[in-house]
Design a protein around this motif. Structure first.
Motif, PDB file in Angstrom:
ATOM      1  N   HIS A   7       0.829  -1.212   0.000  1.00 17.57           N
ATOM      2  CA  HIS A   7       0.000   0.000   0.000  1.00 17.57           C
ATOM      3  C   HIS A   7       0.859   1.255   0.000  1.00 17.57           C
ATOM      4  O   HIS A   7       1.807   1.371   0.767  1.00 17.57           O
ATOM      5  N   ASN A   8       0.472   2.191  -0.883  1.00 23.42           N
ATOM      6  CA  ASN A   8       1.105   3.511  -0.952  1.00 23.42           C
ATOM      7  C   ASN A   8       2.632   3.448  -0.924  1.00 23.42           C
ATOM      8  O   ASN A   8       3.289   4.069  -0.088  1.00 23.42           O
ATOM      9  N   HIS A  48      -5.194   6.007  -4.170  1.00 23.57           N
ATOM     10  CA  HIS A  48      -4.461   5.136  -3.236  1.00 23.57           C
ATOM     11  C   HIS A  48      -3.731   4.089  -4.074  1.00 23.57           C
ATOM     12  O   HIS A  48      -4.292   3.575  -5.034  1.00 23.57           O
ATOM     13  N   ILE A  50      -1.972   0.388  -4.588  1.00 25.20           N
ATOM     14  CA  ILE A  50      -1.886  -0.996  -4.131  1.00 25.20           C
ATOM     15  C   ILE A  50      -1.003  -1.697  -5.153  1.00 25.20           C
ATOM     16  O   ILE A  50      -1.323  -1.725  -6.340  1.00 25.20           O
ATOM     17  N   TYR A  58     -10.494   4.060  -2.571  1.00 29.63           N
ATOM     18  CA  TYR A  58     -10.262   2.838  -1.820  1.00 29.63           C
ATOM     19  C   TYR A  58     -10.881   2.948  -0.436  1.00 29.63           C
ATOM     20  O   TYR A  58     -10.707   3.949   0.253  1.00 29.63           O
ATOM     21  N   ALA A  60     -10.586   0.844   2.892  1.00 25.44           N
ATOM     22  CA  ALA A  60      -9.809  -0.230   3.524  1.00 25.44           C
ATOM     23  C   ALA A  60     -10.686  -1.183   4.330  1.00 25.44           C
ATOM     24  O   ALA A  60     -10.512  -2.402   4.256  1.00 25.44           O
ATOM     25  N   LYS A  63     -12.241  -3.435   1.902  1.00 26.60           N
ATOM     26  CA  LYS A  63     -11.370  -3.945   0.824  1.00 26.60           C
ATOM     27  C   LYS A  63     -12.035  -3.686  -0.535  1.00 26.60           C
ATOM     28  O   LYS A  63     -12.089  -4.537  -1.403  1.00 26.60           O
ATOM     29  N   TYR A  94      -9.387  -7.940  -2.970  1.00 21.95           N
ATOM     30  CA  TYR A  94     -10.139  -6.693  -3.075  1.00 21.95           C
ATOM     31  C   TYR A  94     -11.320  -6.884  -4.021  1.00 21.95           C
ATOM     32  O   TYR A  94     -11.265  -7.681  -4.950  1.00 21.95           O
TER      33      TYR A  94
END
Length: 121
Positions: A7-8, A48, A50, A58, A60, A63, A94
């Motif tokens: 992530h990020n 965001h 991924i 997104y 979280a 998902k 996701y």
């Protein structure tokens, strides 16, 4: 084996920042309706990353990934890329949902309802 950080990623930070500053009109419009936990109390982030992909929105806790598609997505090359990208993200667990930009403007209530229907909690 250490958990891989997906992530990020720092190498995508500049690109994410650029995209946040230059949201498409449809992204900016949808953002005004889902930011600040406005949609059923769910927190969304915009642009965001991924893995090596930057997603439009997104959530979280769910998902859940929301992608908005303009005219550029109506060609076979882009559609193939979108399919590969969605498969990668779905294989990580996701849910990816896509809406045409036009639909966001013409029928926002149905878009928001479709997003909420993907909430598990």
């Amino acid at each position: 084996m250490p958990k891989q950080h997906i992530h990020n990623k720092s190498q995508l930070k500049t690109k994410r920042q650029e995209l946040r500053k230059k949201l498409t009109p449809a992204e900016a419009f949808l953002w005004t309706h889902i930011k600040s936990r406005q949609l059923k109390g769910k927190r969304f982030t915009k642009q965001h990353s991924i893995g090596n992909y930057i997603v439009d929105f997104y959530c979280a806790s769910e998902k859940l990934i929301i992608e908005l598609d303009g005219e550029v997505h109506n060609n076979p090359v882009t559609q193939e890329y979108d399919n590969i990208r969605s498969s990668y993200l779905e294989n990580l667990g996701y849910t990816v949902i896509r809406f045409e930009n036009k639909l966001v403007f013409e029928n926002l209530p149905s878009v928001l309802k479709a997003i909420a229907l993907n909430f598990k909690n």
